[in-house]
Design an enzyme around this catalytic site. Structure first.
Site, PDB file in Angstrom:
ATOM      1  N   GLU A   1      18.226  94.294  70.073  1.00 12.15           N
ATOM      2  CA  GLU A   1      19.362  94.593  69.189  1.00 12.15           C
ATOM      3  C   GLU A   1      20.424  95.421  69.910  1.00 12.15           C
ATOM      4  O   GLU A   1      21.629  95.192  69.732  1.00 12.15           O
ATOM      5  CB  GLU A   1      18.852  95.313  67.939  1.00 12.15           C
ATOM      6  CG  GLU A   1      18.012  94.386  67.058  1.00 12.15           C
ATOM      7  CD  GLU A   1      17.286  95.087  65.920  1.00 12.15           C
ATOM      8  OE1 GLU A   1      16.567  94.404  65.171  1.00 12.15           O
ATOM      9  OE2 GLU A   1      17.428  96.321  65.768  1.00 12.15           O
TER      10      GLU A   1
ATOM     11  N   TYR B   1      20.564  88.699  62.404  1.00 14.70           N
ATOM     12  CA  TYR B   1      19.487  88.693  61.404  1.00 14.70           C
ATOM     13  C   TYR B   1      18.750  87.348  61.365  1.00 14.70           C
ATOM     14  O   TYR B   1      18.129  87.023  60.345  1.00 14.70           O
ATOM     15  CB  TYR B   1      20.054  89.030  60.024  1.00 14.70           C
ATOM     16  CG  TYR B   1      20.299  90.515  59.811  1.00 14.70           C
ATOM     17  CD1 TYR B   1      19.239  91.416  59.777  1.00 14.70           C
ATOM     18  CD2 TYR B   1      21.587  91.023  59.624  1.00 14.70           C
ATOM     19  CE1 TYR B   1      19.442  92.774  59.574  1.00 14.70           C
ATOM     20  CE2 TYR B   1      21.808  92.385  59.415  1.00 14.70           C
ATOM     21  CZ  TYR B   1      20.725  93.248  59.392  1.00 14.70           C
ATOM     22  OH  TYR B   1      20.924  94.602  59.190  1.00 14.70           O
TER      23      TYR B   1
ATOM     24  N   ASN C   1      22.110  99.028  52.101  1.00 20.73           N
ATOM     25  CA  ASN C   1      21.205 100.165  52.239  1.00 20.73           C
ATOM     26  C   ASN C   1      21.597 101.124  53.371  1.00 20.73           C
ATOM     27  O   ASN C   1      20.755 101.761  53.992  1.00 20.73           O
ATOM     28  CB  ASN C   1      19.747  99.689  52.362  1.00 20.73           C
ATOM     29  CG  ASN C   1      19.506  98.851  53.599  1.00 20.73           C
ATOM     30  OD1 ASN C   1      20.440  98.527  54.323  1.00 20.73           O
ATOM     31  ND2 ASN C   1      18.249  98.503  53.850  1.00 20.73           N
TER      32      ASN C   1
ATOM     33  N   LYS D   1      26.099 100.629  58.004  1.00 17.39           N
ATOM     34  CA  LYS D   1      26.515  99.354  57.404  1.00 17.39           C
ATOM     35  C   LYS D   1      27.834  99.476  56.625  1.00 17.39           C
ATOM     36  O   LYS D   1      28.293 100.584  56.339  1.00 17.39           O
ATOM     37  CB  LYS D   1      25.385  98.857  56.503  1.00 17.39           C
ATOM     38  CG  LYS D   1      24.085  98.578  57.269  1.00 17.39           C
ATOM     39  CD  LYS D   1      23.053  97.931  56.369  1.00 17.39           C
ATOM     40  CE  LYS D   1      21.783  97.613  57.136  1.00 17.39           C
ATOM     41  NZ  LYS D   1      20.804  96.863  56.319  1.00 17.39           N
TER      42      LYS D   1
ATOM     43  N   HIS E   1      20.770 100.460  59.333  1.00  9.19           N
ATOM     44  CA  HIS E   1      19.707  99.628  59.898  1.00  9.19           C
ATOM     45  C   HIS E   1      18.962 100.467  60.929  1.00  9.19           C
ATOM     46  O   HIS E   1      19.565 101.282  61.616  1.00  9.19           O
ATOM     47  CB  HIS E   1      20.314  98.398  60.582  1.00  9.19           C
ATOM     48  CG  HIS E   1      19.324  97.643  61.419  1.00  9.19           C
ATOM     49  ND1 HIS E   1      18.409  96.774  60.873  1.00  9.19           N
ATOM     50  CD2 HIS E   1      19.095  97.658  62.758  1.00  9.19           C
ATOM     51  CE1 HIS E   1      17.654  96.275  61.842  1.00  9.19           C
ATOM     52  NE2 HIS E   1      18.053  96.788  62.992  1.00  9.19           N
TER      53      HIS E   1
HETATM   54  P1  CMP Z   1      17.652  96.077  57.527  1.00  6.00           P
HETATM   55  O1  CMP Z   1      16.772  97.227  57.882  1.00  6.00           O
HETATM   56  O2  CMP Z   1      18.986  96.018  58.182  1.00  6.00           O
HETATM   57  O3  CMP Z   1      16.871  94.707  57.812  1.00  6.00           O
HETATM   58  C1  CMP Z   1      17.061  93.539  57.075  1.00  6.00           C
HETATM   59  C2  CMP Z   1      17.966  93.737  55.901  1.00  6.00           C
HETATM   60  O4  CMP Z   1      17.852  92.754  54.892  1.00  6.00           O
HETATM   61  C3  CMP Z   1      17.566  95.012  55.181  1.00  6.00           C
HETATM   62  O5  CMP Z   1      17.873  96.129  55.948  1.00  6.00           O
HETATM   63  C4  CMP Z   1      18.315  94.870  53.888  1.00  6.00           C
HETATM   64  O6  CMP Z   1      19.687  95.191  54.019  1.00  6.00           O
HETATM   65  C5  CMP Z   1      18.169  93.374  53.661  1.00  6.00           C
HETATM   66  N1  CMP Z   1      17.084  93.081  52.724  1.00  6.00           N
HETATM   67  C6  CMP Z   1      15.773  93.248  52.924  1.00  6.00           C
HETATM   68  N2  CMP Z   1      15.070  92.859  51.839  1.00  6.00           N
HETATM   69  C7  CMP Z   1      15.991  92.444  50.945  1.00  6.00           C
HETATM   70  C8  CMP Z   1      15.898  91.923  49.631  1.00  6.00           C
HETATM   71  N3  CMP Z   1      14.712  91.750  49.025  1.00  6.00           N
HETATM   72  N4  CMP Z   1      17.033  91.599  48.994  1.00  6.00           N
HETATM   73  C9  CMP Z   1      18.232  91.769  49.619  1.00  6.00           C
HETATM   74  N5  CMP Z   1      18.381  92.253  50.873  1.00  6.00           N
HETATM   75  C10 CMP Z   1      17.264  92.589  51.521  1.00  6.00           C
END
Ligand code: CMP
Length: 141
Positions: free
Chosen positions: A128, A51, A114, A11, A117
Site C-alpha cells: 500500500e 481496494y 470510517n 479518508k 485506513h
Molecule cells: P478500510 O480499513 O479502509 O478497509 C476496507 C474498507 O471497506 C473499510 O475500511 C471500510 O471503509 C469499508 N468497509 C468494510 N466493511 C464494510 C461494510 N460492511 N460496509 C461498507 N463499507 C465497509
C-alpha cells in the site's frame, strides 16, 4: 520479519470535516513518525485498484465511489510494532464497535466513512505504501 512501518489514509470524510490535523496529532502523540505524506485525490479507477482485494464484496462499488469523492492524506508511518499498534489506535472498522479514545470512535461517521485506513499486515503495508510513494519520497530509506 516486522518492517516497523504501516500505511494510512485519512479518508474523504475526515479530511473534508477538517479533522486531518487532529488525527495527525493523535498519530504523532502515539509515537508514530511520518516517513512519507501527501494530500491527493484518488480516481475511481485508482480506488478500485487499491481496494481490489474487496472487489467481490457488496460494498466495493460504494467504497470506491466514496474513496474517490474528495481529497485524502496518504502516509507511511514508522514505529516499533507499527501495524498492530496503529490498528489499536484507530479502533474497529465499524465506529459503533470502536473503543473509546480511538480515532474512529472520535472521528468516523459510518463503517464506510470510517475516517482512516490502516494496513492489516506488514506485507500489505509495504504494498500500500508503494501504491502512493516511490522510494525517493520516503524519509530514511
Ligand atoms: P478500510 O480499513 O479502509 O478497509 C476496507 C474498507 O471497506 C473499510 O475500511 C471500510 O471503509 C469499508 N468497509 C468494510 N466493511 C464494510 C461494510 N460492511 N460496509 C461498507 N463499507 C465497509
Amino acid at each position: 520479519m516486522s518492517t516497523n512501518r504501516t500505511f494510512t489514509m485519512i479518508k474523504p470524510d475526515a479530511f473534508g470535516a477538517g479533522n486531518a490535523g487532529a488525527i495527525l496529532k493523535m498519530i504523532e502523540e502515539a509515537g508514530f513518525k511520518l516517513v512519507a505524506m501527501k494530500i491527493t485525490q484518488l480516481s475511481g479507477e485508482a480506488a478500485g485498484k487499491f481496494y481490489a482485494v474487496h472487489q467481490a464484496r457488496p460494498f466495493y462499488k460504494d467504497l470506491c465511489a466514496y474513496m474517490s469523492s474528495g481529497p485524502i492524506i496518504a502516509a507511511i508511518l514508522e514505529k516499533e510494532n507499527a501495524v498492530a499498534d496503529f490498528r489499536k489506535l484507530i479502533g474497529a472498522t465499524n465506529p459503533a464497535d470502536a473503543a473509546e479514545g480511538t480515532i474512529r470512535k472520535l472521528y468516523a461517521t459510518s463503517i464506510e466513512a470510517n475516517a482512516v485506513h490502516g494496513s492489516d499486515s506488514d506485507e500489505n503495508a509495504a504494498i500500500e505504501g508503494s501504491f502512493f510513494f516511490s522510494e525517493m519520497e520516503k524519509v530514511g530509506v
